[in-house]
Design an enzyme around this catalytic site. Structure first.
Site, PDB file in Angstrom:
ATOM      1  N   SER A 175       0.792  -1.234   0.000  1.00  0.00           N
ATOM      2  CA  SER A 175       0.000   0.000   0.000  1.00  0.00           C
ATOM      3  C   SER A 175       0.821   1.278   0.000  1.00  0.00           C
ATOM      4  CB  SER A 175      -0.957   0.009   1.192  1.00  0.00           C
ATOM      5  OG  SER A 175      -2.050  -0.851   0.953  1.00  0.00           O
ATOM      6  N   LYS A 209       2.572   6.830   4.645  1.00  0.00           N
ATOM      7  CA  LYS A 209       1.699   5.708   4.287  1.00  0.00           C
ATOM      8  C   LYS A 209       2.311   4.412   4.817  1.00  0.00           C
ATOM      9  CE  LYS A 209      -1.994   4.152   2.388  1.00  0.00           C
ATOM     10  NZ  LYS A 209      -2.049   3.179   3.521  1.00  0.00           N
TER      11      LYS A 209
END
Length: 285
Positions: A75, A215
């Site tokens: 991700s 992230k």
């Protein structure tokens, strides 16, 4: 001066421009971060951590080969994917709405309609799997190559919804840091509109005089070692070592060390160690 820039961006942009197409940050000198791994019961064989200060190109890294070893992006790839989606018009903006199809998935927060900004924050896989076919395999690979993002390999058309989850897209911690340094300095080949829309989506944490855009990532493929990621950049305007710090951390994850907290804790300790952040008791992370 571009909207949203603070003065440090100008110096940072100058330094990052010198990186050019380099795949690794220059070493000016290196500060070793192995002690951070030890504090988290990790070793240079099981984890890698790289921090790069844009203003003077100083790099701190753990030892061994792992900082240069490529792993599936998972991700963390939502950072470049978001930039590409906005730049190409595949997504109209952070507020574009995506209707949930009713299929129950891994996380409860995925199981509802939401906008693109929420999809980034929640790491909503099905929304990015809706967006990547809009862009197309060739365009995605071309943009990733322009960013210098790892091997930029999106596989075949059959991989269009999975290439960042199980491969073939892979990137090293050092390559993540080069990419993030360029992003934070706004020297990637993107429009001002893309920066203005995308960067706020990536906001993670802030405190007195500092903010973090970041992230997490978690690669989980049956029969393979799980890999956890935490990547991003710190903008620090106060304290003894102000500046912009790009960072990337990856580690092997297993039943004994699921590392859901370890990813952020290790980065926090590294930033404290090099003086970029005050101790956690003073500035919660």
């Amino acid at each position: 001066m571009r909207a949203g820039w603070h003065p440090a961006h100008w110096l940072a942009a100058t330094v990052v421009a010198l990186l050019g197409a380099c795949q690794s940050p220059p070493i000016v000198p290196v500060g070793n971060l192995d002690s951070v791994l030890t504090s988290e019961s990790l070793t240079p064989d099981t984890a890698a951590l790289v921090v790069f200060r844009l203003e003077d190109s100083r790099t701190w890294t753990t030892s061994g080969e792992r900082p240069s070893e490529r792993f599936v992006a998972a991700s963390t790839s939502k950072i470049p994917h978001t930039l590409i989606a906005l730049e190409t018009g595949a997504v109209s903006g952070p507020d574009e709405w995506f209707e949930w199809d009713g299929e129950t998935r891994f996380l409860p927060v995925w199981n509802e309609s939401q906008d693109f900004a929420s999809a980034f924050q929640r790491s909503t896989v099905w929304i990015y799997q809706t967006v990547t076919p809009r862009i197309g395999n060739v365009a995605l690979s071309t943009w990733l190559a322009r960013f210098g993002y790892g091997n930029a390999d999106t596989g075949t058309e059959d991989d269009i919804q999975t290439y960042w989850l199980k491969g073939p897209l892979k990137i090293s911690a050092r390559e993540q840091v080069v990419f993030l340094a360029k992003l934070s300095a706004r020297t990637l080949p993107l429009s001002a509109r893309t920066y203005e829309q995308a960067i706020p989506m990536m906001f993670a944490e802030k405190g007195d005089g500092w903010s973090i855009h970041a992230k997490t990532g978690w690669k989980s493929v049956p029969g393979e070692t799980d890999i956890g990621w935490y990547v991003g950049w710190l903008e620090q305007t106060e304290g003894g070592a102000p500046g912009t710090y790009a960072f990337a951390f990856n580690l092997d994850m297993n039943a004994e060390n699921p590392a859901l907290k370890t990813r952020k804790e290790a980065v926090r300790k590294a930033l404290e160690t090099i003086g970029a952040l005050s101790p956690a008791s003073e500035t919660p992370f």
